[in-house]
Scaffold this motif. Sequence first.
Motif, PDB file in Angstrom:
ATOM      1  N   HIS A 166       0.839  -1.198   0.000  1.00  0.00           N
ATOM      2  CA  HIS A 166       0.000   0.000   0.000  1.00  0.00           C
ATOM      3  C   HIS A 166       0.876   1.252   0.000  1.00  0.00           C
ATOM      4  O   HIS A 166       1.996   1.251   0.522  1.00  0.00           O
ATOM      5  CB  HIS A 166      -0.943   0.011   1.203  1.00  0.00           C
ATOM      6  N   VAL A 167       0.349   2.304  -0.605  1.00  0.00           N
ATOM      7  CA  VAL A 167       1.115   3.532  -0.791  1.00  0.00           C
ATOM      8  C   VAL A 167       0.147   4.711  -0.821  1.00  0.00           C
ATOM      9  O   VAL A 167      -1.016   4.558  -1.220  1.00  0.00           O
ATOM     10  CB  VAL A 167       1.925   3.444  -2.107  1.00  0.00           C
ATOM     11  N   PRO A 168       0.561   5.903  -0.382  1.00  0.00           N
ATOM     12  CA  PRO A 168      -0.308   7.078  -0.479  1.00  0.00           C
ATOM     13  C   PRO A 168      -0.728   7.333  -1.931  1.00  0.00           C
ATOM     14  O   PRO A 168       0.094   7.186  -2.844  1.00  0.00           O
ATOM     15  CB  PRO A 168       0.573   8.213   0.043  1.00  0.00           C
ATOM     16  N   PRO A 169      -1.978   7.701  -2.172  1.00  0.00           N
ATOM     17  CA  PRO A 169      -2.471   7.800  -3.551  1.00  0.00           C
ATOM     18  C   PRO A 169      -1.864   8.926  -4.376  1.00  0.00           C
ATOM     19  O   PRO A 169      -1.808   8.827  -5.602  1.00  0.00           O
ATOM     20  CB  PRO A 169      -3.978   8.007  -3.369  1.00  0.00           C
ATOM     21  N   HIS A 170      -1.382   9.987  -3.734  1.00  0.00           N
ATOM     22  CA  HIS A 170      -0.924  11.150  -4.502  1.00  0.00           C
ATOM     23  C   HIS A 170       0.390  10.916  -5.233  1.00  0.00           C
ATOM     24  O   HIS A 170       0.726  11.675  -6.148  1.00  0.00           O
ATOM     25  CB  HIS A 170      -0.758  12.349  -3.558  1.00  0.00           C
ATOM     26  N   ILE A 190      -9.362  12.891   2.268  1.00  0.00           N
ATOM     27  CA  ILE A 190      -8.141  12.079   2.232  1.00  0.00           C
ATOM     28  C   ILE A 190      -6.908  12.958   2.380  1.00  0.00           C
ATOM     29  O   ILE A 190      -5.991  12.641   3.150  1.00  0.00           O
ATOM     30  CB  ILE A 190      -8.074  11.275   0.914  1.00  0.00           C
ATOM     31  N   LEU A 191      -6.886  14.067   1.672  1.00  0.00           N
ATOM     32  CA  LEU A 191      -5.726  14.961   1.738  1.00  0.00           C
ATOM     33  C   LEU A 191      -5.602  15.594   3.121  1.00  0.00           C
ATOM     34  O   LEU A 191      -4.485  15.793   3.618  1.00  0.00           O
ATOM     35  CB  LEU A 191      -5.835  16.041   0.666  1.00  0.00           C
ATOM     36  N   GLU A 201      12.123  13.165  -5.076  1.00  0.00           N
ATOM     37  CA  GLU A 201      12.240  14.591  -5.380  1.00  0.00           C
ATOM     38  C   GLU A 201      11.128  15.072  -6.306  1.00  0.00           C
ATOM     39  O   GLU A 201      10.846  16.268  -6.380  1.00  0.00           O
ATOM     40  CB  GLU A 201      13.604  14.875  -6.022  1.00  0.00           C
ATOM     41  N   LYS A 202      10.478  14.140  -7.022  1.00  0.00           N
ATOM     42  CA  LYS A 202       9.435  14.514  -7.965  1.00  0.00           C
ATOM     43  C   LYS A 202       8.019  14.318  -7.422  1.00  0.00           C
ATOM     44  O   LYS A 202       7.050  14.582  -8.136  1.00  0.00           O
ATOM     45  CB  LYS A 202       9.600  13.719  -9.261  1.00  0.00           C
ATOM     46  N   THR A 203       7.885  13.865  -6.191  1.00  0.00           N
ATOM     47  CA  THR A 203       6.552  13.692  -5.606  1.00  0.00           C
ATOM     48  C   THR A 203       5.852  15.038  -5.489  1.00  0.00           C
ATOM     49  O   THR A 203       6.458  16.029  -5.060  1.00  0.00           O
ATOM     50  CB  THR A 203       6.649  13.063  -4.206  1.00  0.00           C
ATOM     51  N   ILE A 204       4.580  15.090  -5.867  1.00  0.00           N
ATOM     52  CA  ILE A 204       3.795  16.328  -5.723  1.00  0.00           C
ATOM     53  C   ILE A 204       3.414  16.494  -4.254  1.00  0.00           C
ATOM     54  O   ILE A 204       2.674  15.682  -3.690  1.00  0.00           O
ATOM     55  CB  ILE A 204       2.525  16.268  -6.597  1.00  0.00           C
ATOM     56  N   THR A 205       3.927  17.531  -3.635  1.00  0.00           N
ATOM     57  CA  THR A 205       3.653  17.781  -2.223  1.00  0.00           C
ATOM     58  C   THR A 205       2.863  19.067  -1.995  1.00  0.00           C
ATOM     59  O   THR A 205       2.573  19.430  -0.856  1.00  0.00           O
ATOM     60  CB  THR A 205       4.968  17.854  -1.428  1.00  0.00           C
ATOM     61  N   ASP A 206       2.520  19.748  -3.072  1.00  0.00           N
ATOM     62  CA  ASP A 206       1.721  20.976  -2.994  1.00  0.00           C
ATOM     63  C   ASP A 206       0.282  20.638  -3.368  1.00  0.00           C
ATOM     64  O   ASP A 206       0.023  20.110  -4.451  1.00  0.00           O
ATOM     65  CB  ASP A 206       2.283  22.036  -3.942  1.00  0.00           C
ATOM     66  N   ASP A 225       2.698   8.607 -13.379  1.00  0.00           N
ATOM     67  CA  ASP A 225       3.586   8.764 -12.220  1.00  0.00           C
ATOM     68  C   ASP A 225       4.996   8.849 -12.774  1.00  0.00           C
ATOM     69  O   ASP A 225       5.561   7.852 -13.223  1.00  0.00           O
ATOM     70  CB  ASP A 225       3.390   7.564 -11.280  1.00  0.00           C
ATOM     71  N   ASP A 226       5.535  10.048 -12.780  1.00  0.00           N
ATOM     72  CA  ASP A 226       6.849  10.306 -13.388  1.00  0.00           C
ATOM     73  C   ASP A 226       7.920  10.323 -12.297  1.00  0.00           C
ATOM     74  O   ASP A 226       8.336  11.385 -11.834  1.00  0.00           O
ATOM     75  CB  ASP A 226       6.813  11.633 -14.137  1.00  0.00           C
ATOM     76  N   GLU A 227       8.344   9.151 -11.853  1.00  0.00           N
ATOM     77  CA  GLU A 227       9.335   8.994 -10.785  1.00  0.00           C
ATOM     78  C   GLU A 227       8.867   9.633  -9.476  1.00  0.00           C
ATOM     79  O   GLU A 227       9.687  10.024  -8.639  1.00  0.00           O
ATOM     80  CB  GLU A 227      10.677   9.586 -11.198  1.00  0.00           C
ATOM     81  N   GLU A 228       7.561   9.710  -9.277  1.00  0.00           N
ATOM     82  CA  GLU A 228       7.011  10.318  -8.068  1.00  0.00           C
ATOM     83  C   GLU A 228       6.938   9.332  -6.907  1.00  0.00           C
ATOM     84  O   GLU A 228       6.884   9.725  -5.750  1.00  0.00           O
ATOM     85  CB  GLU A 228       5.623  10.877  -8.356  1.00  0.00           C
ATOM     86  N   PHE A 229       6.950   8.040  -7.238  1.00  0.00           N
ATOM     87  CA  PHE A 229       6.910   6.998  -6.220  1.00  0.00           C
ATOM     88  C   PHE A 229       8.285   6.351  -6.027  1.00  0.00           C
ATOM     89  O   PHE A 229       8.706   6.078  -4.906  1.00  0.00           O
ATOM     90  CB  PHE A 229       5.889   5.930  -6.607  1.00  0.00           C
ATOM     91  N   GLU A 230       8.973   6.129  -7.108  1.00  0.00           N
ATOM     92  CA  GLU A 230      10.299   5.498  -7.047  1.00  0.00           C
ATOM     93  C   GLU A 230      11.157   6.053  -8.173  1.00  0.00           C
ATOM     94  O   GLU A 230      10.712   6.153  -9.315  1.00  0.00           O
ATOM     95  CB  GLU A 230      10.161   3.976  -7.187  1.00  0.00           C
TER      96      GLU A 230
END
Length: 288
Positions: A166-170, A190-191, A201-206, A225-230
């Motif tokens: 399991h992983v956060p959806p964003h 959820i947010l 470094e590419k995870t959307i945090t805003d 998902d452009d390198e946002e998870f791994e």
Amino acid sequence: MNKIFFYCHFFLDNLKFFCFIRIVSFNKMVFLYMKQLPNNSIFRAFRILFFMAEHTSDLGITEIANALGIHKSTIYRFLASMEQLGVVQQNPETNKYRLGLALFELGNRVPIKRGLVDKIHPHLENLAQQVHEIVNLAGLFHNEVLYLDKIEAHRRIQIKTFIGFHVPPHCAALGKVILAFMNPSDVDHILDEEGLPKRTEKTITDRSLLLRELEKIRTRHYAIDDEEFEEGLRCVAVPLFDMQDNIMASISISGPTARIHRKTIPKLVEALNNTVDIIQKSLKFERV
């Protein structure tokens, strides 16, 4: 020890409606259920198991105790009892612990793949054979993306996911495409509850950037998902709807950025959409 053994049977007899999830990866759902139980020993035992399930390396007593805020002597007693049951195993060289085969055997007795996942699985296999990349099926459970099925690629690639992961959806295409087609008030909830933790470094945090991303996903009908998870991993996902046209799951193709890029994404999206159409026809779902 007897209490733990009794609870394992109680757990199987009374929670069979969690038909898609491996016992060792129930996490939040089981925590919410167990908080209502009067036996605190059982609750702590499962907290230990869930913590161990989230780590691939062996864990020491001190490490578990510090992470969970439970005294080392208590952790030792629980681990000693669970080791006798085969629920955990101790490495004789390091004295550290890992999950035991008893959990695997117990988990295999739960009807994990009956119903929906069983029906979808052959279509995921066909898709994986077409694209030669990893194919995933996921749903949203208690604010997190839960991997319900995974077809490995013939090409050699290592991705830190598995059925029950399991992983956060964003931060995953599987999750973002589900969020995009959910009720906005549910997304806000959820947010608010989970926030936007950073994975790479590419995870959307805003939050505002994520909401704009979800709007784009609704328009084009797929998520990336452009390198946002791994790092080094790119993923493309599309939604799967039920007969009332409500989002119920998502299907994705994952692979290294060298193979999944701007030129290949359109063909992957086409393959995903064709698979979804076949799945929905096979399940006799009617799309508007």
